[in-house]
Design a protein around this motif. Structure first.
Motif, PDB file in Angstrom:
ATOM      1  N   LEU A 200       8.131  -1.026  -5.238  1.00  0.00           N
ATOM      2  CA  LEU A 200       7.174  -0.752  -4.179  1.00  0.00           C
ATOM      3  C   LEU A 200       7.256   0.716  -3.789  1.00  0.00           C
ATOM      4  O   LEU A 200       8.344   1.302  -3.757  1.00  0.00           O
ATOM      5  CB  LEU A 200       7.465  -1.635  -2.966  1.00  0.00           C
ATOM      6  N   GLN A 202       5.932   3.924  -1.069  1.00  0.00           N
ATOM      7  CA  GLN A 202       5.278   4.440   0.134  1.00  0.00           C
ATOM      8  C   GLN A 202       4.660   5.784  -0.208  1.00  0.00           C
ATOM      9  O   GLN A 202       5.199   6.542  -1.022  1.00  0.00           O
ATOM     10  CB  GLN A 202       6.280   4.625   1.270  1.00  0.00           C
ATOM     11  N   GLY A 231       0.824   0.729   4.690  1.00  0.00           N
ATOM     12  CA  GLY A 231       0.586   0.099   3.393  1.00  0.00           C
ATOM     13  C   GLY A 231       1.673   0.446   2.388  1.00  0.00           C
ATOM     14  O   GLY A 231       2.121   1.590   2.316  1.00  0.00           O
ATOM     15  N   VAL A 233       2.550   0.010  -1.741  1.00  0.00           N
ATOM     16  CA  VAL A 233       1.813  -0.211  -2.989  1.00  0.00           C
ATOM     17  C   VAL A 233       2.788  -0.383  -4.147  1.00  0.00           C
ATOM     18  O   VAL A 233       3.634   0.491  -4.375  1.00  0.00           O
ATOM     19  CB  VAL A 233       0.873   0.975  -3.278  1.00  0.00           C
ATOM     20  N   LYS A 237       0.044  -1.152  -9.203  1.00  0.00           N
ATOM     21  CA  LYS A 237      -1.235  -1.012  -8.513  1.00  0.00           C
ATOM     22  C   LYS A 237      -1.590   0.455  -8.316  1.00  0.00           C
ATOM     23  O   LYS A 237      -2.759   0.849  -8.455  1.00  0.00           O
ATOM     24  CB  LYS A 237      -1.191  -1.721  -7.162  1.00  0.00           C
ATOM     25  N   ALA A 238      -0.581   1.273  -8.000  1.00  0.00           N
ATOM     26  CA  ALA A 238      -0.838   2.707  -7.826  1.00  0.00           C
ATOM     27  C   ALA A 238      -1.426   3.305  -9.093  1.00  0.00           C
ATOM     28  O   ALA A 238      -2.384   4.091  -9.051  1.00  0.00           O
ATOM     29  CB  ALA A 238       0.450   3.429  -7.440  1.00  0.00           C
ATOM     30  N   LEU A 241      -5.037   2.190  -9.510  1.00  0.00           N
ATOM     31  CA  LEU A 241      -5.948   2.875  -8.588  1.00  0.00           C
ATOM     32  C   LEU A 241      -6.288   4.287  -9.056  1.00  0.00           C
ATOM     33  O   LEU A 241      -7.379   4.791  -8.779  1.00  0.00           O
ATOM     34  CB  LEU A 241      -5.350   2.925  -7.180  1.00  0.00           C
ATOM     35  N   ALA A 302      -2.371   4.007   2.462  1.00  0.00           N
ATOM     36  CA  ALA A 302      -1.816   4.254   1.120  1.00  0.00           C
ATOM     37  C   ALA A 302      -2.879   4.089   0.033  1.00  0.00           C
ATOM     38  O   ALA A 302      -3.013   4.927  -0.863  1.00  0.00           O
ATOM     39  CB  ALA A 302      -0.636   3.318   0.869  1.00  0.00           C
ATOM     40  N   ASP A 303      -3.660   2.998   0.106  1.00  0.00           N
ATOM     41  CA  ASP A 303      -4.676   2.743  -0.915  1.00  0.00           C
ATOM     42  C   ASP A 303      -5.710   3.862  -0.980  1.00  0.00           C
ATOM     43  O   ASP A 303      -6.079   4.332  -2.060  1.00  0.00           O
ATOM     44  CB  ASP A 303      -5.377   1.416  -0.655  1.00  0.00           C
TER      45      ASP A 303
END
Length: 352
Positions: A200, A202, A231, A233, A237-238, A241, A302-303
């Motif tokens: 995960l 930040q 958030g 991530v 996923k990062a 994106l 974050a997203d």
């Protein structure tokens, strides 16, 4: 100028120093003094630039002569490979600066650090508070230097309680113009990830880094604060994106490969912007002090930080349908961010 509060910014020719100085120069009640070995970029109005080295033995005299109230210490060489020059500037320069501040009676020092000092470990707690032990890797030069600096600052705070010290530990910095280990990693054509691991992350957007630094000047609270966007991530996923397709490597092979590269070229791990441990385990800072004590709230989530970064780096031959989808997502993020900014302004946020 006599009634203005004097703020000194180190590393004013660098990215963070110049951005913070430019933002501070908009404040009518502040006189901004910038020091560096080279001249800063154009565009910083009313900046009083002094060519000086933070390792100078005359630094105390300078701080006293200018009647400096607060120092933003932003002169830091962020190099992956261990470097004696970087250590001399980062660590020895910081100790000299802090000692000079104490002798000159400077009221406050603000320093930019990183949550990477906690280290990426399998036994990390879910949320690392500011009191958690600092177990960051010493293989990378900039993390090693930050660990040395934070150890010194911890002792300085006890020995010089009359000087307020603010240490802001920022999460992975992402943005269109900054340079950071995470940005360099996301810019790789084929980022390497470790098979079976999805830590995960930040994040913090570059504009929010500047906002947090300036905000800490206006706050009377001192201490150490984790700073990150809302958030968390997963690494997978990062990368999705920002539209990157990573290369997945079995972790023993990855570690051995970089060990061999280091033994051949004499620069272990200097070929990856982020050390492999930080791609294997999570290191998540607890944000309660940031929110409750400091009272700071980043504008970017974050997203949307990652979507903005992807939008800036998008290629010209991108599929039109995918492009429209990302444009809609970025517009949605922009609308929400503007709404949050208006809410902060209506609640009397000090940044406004």
């Amino acid at each position: 100028m006599a009634d203005k509060r004097v703020i000194l910014v180190t590393g004013v020719a660098g990215y963070w120093g110049s951005r913070v100085a430019k933002q501070l120069s908009l404040e009518k009640d502040l006189h901004i003094v910038g020091i560096d070995k080279t001249e800063p970029p154009d565009g910083i109005e009313n900046l009083d630039f002094i060519q000086a080295d933070i390792r100078s033995r005359l630094l105390t005299d300078l701080l006293e002569a200018e009647k400096v109230d607060t120092v933003f210490h932003l002169h830091f060489l962020e190099q992956a490979g261990p470097s004696e020059q970087a250590f001399d500037i980062n660590v020895m320069g910081t100790t000299n600066l802090f000692a000079a501040c104490a002798k000159a009676g400077v009221s406050k020092i603000i320093f930019r650090s990183s949550t990477s000092v906690y280290g990426a470990r399998p036994d990390n707690s879910a949320f690392l508070t500011e009191d958690s032990p600092l177990r960051g890797s010493r293989h990378y030069g900039y993390i090693r230097d930050l660990l040395e600096i934070e150890a010194f600052v911890n002792g300085f705070r006890r020995q010089s309680p009359e000087t307020k010290v603010v240490v802001l530990r920022f999460a992975n910095i992402v943005g269109p113009t900054a340079d950071s280990p995470m940005i360099r990693f996301l810019n790789l054509h084929k980022p390497i990830v470790l098979l079976g691991f999805d830590p995960l992350l930040q994040l913090i957007q570059e504009d929010d880094v500047v906002a947090a630094l300036v905000y800490s000047l206006k706050s009377e609270i001192a201490g150490i604060y984790n700073i990150a966007a809302d958030g968390i991530v997963p690494l997978s996923k990062a990368l999705r994106l920002v539209r990157k397709r990573p290369i997945r490597i079995f972790h023993p092979f990855a570690y051995k490969g970089f060990e061999l590269l280091g033994s051949v070229h004499g620069r272990p791990l200097a070929y990856m912007p982020i050390e492999l441990d930080y791609l294997r385990y999570s290191w998540i800072g607890d944000l309660r002090k940031m929110q409750e004590d400091l009272g700071f709230q980043p504008l970017y989530l974050a997203d949307e930080t990652l979507r903005e970064f992807a939008g800036q780096k998008s290629s010209e031959d991108e599929d039109e349908q995918e492009s429209n989808l990302y444009d809609d997502e970025r517009l949605h993020d922009l609308i929400e961010r503007r709404r949050r900014a208006k809410e902060l302004a209506s609640n009397g946020d000090p940044r406004e």
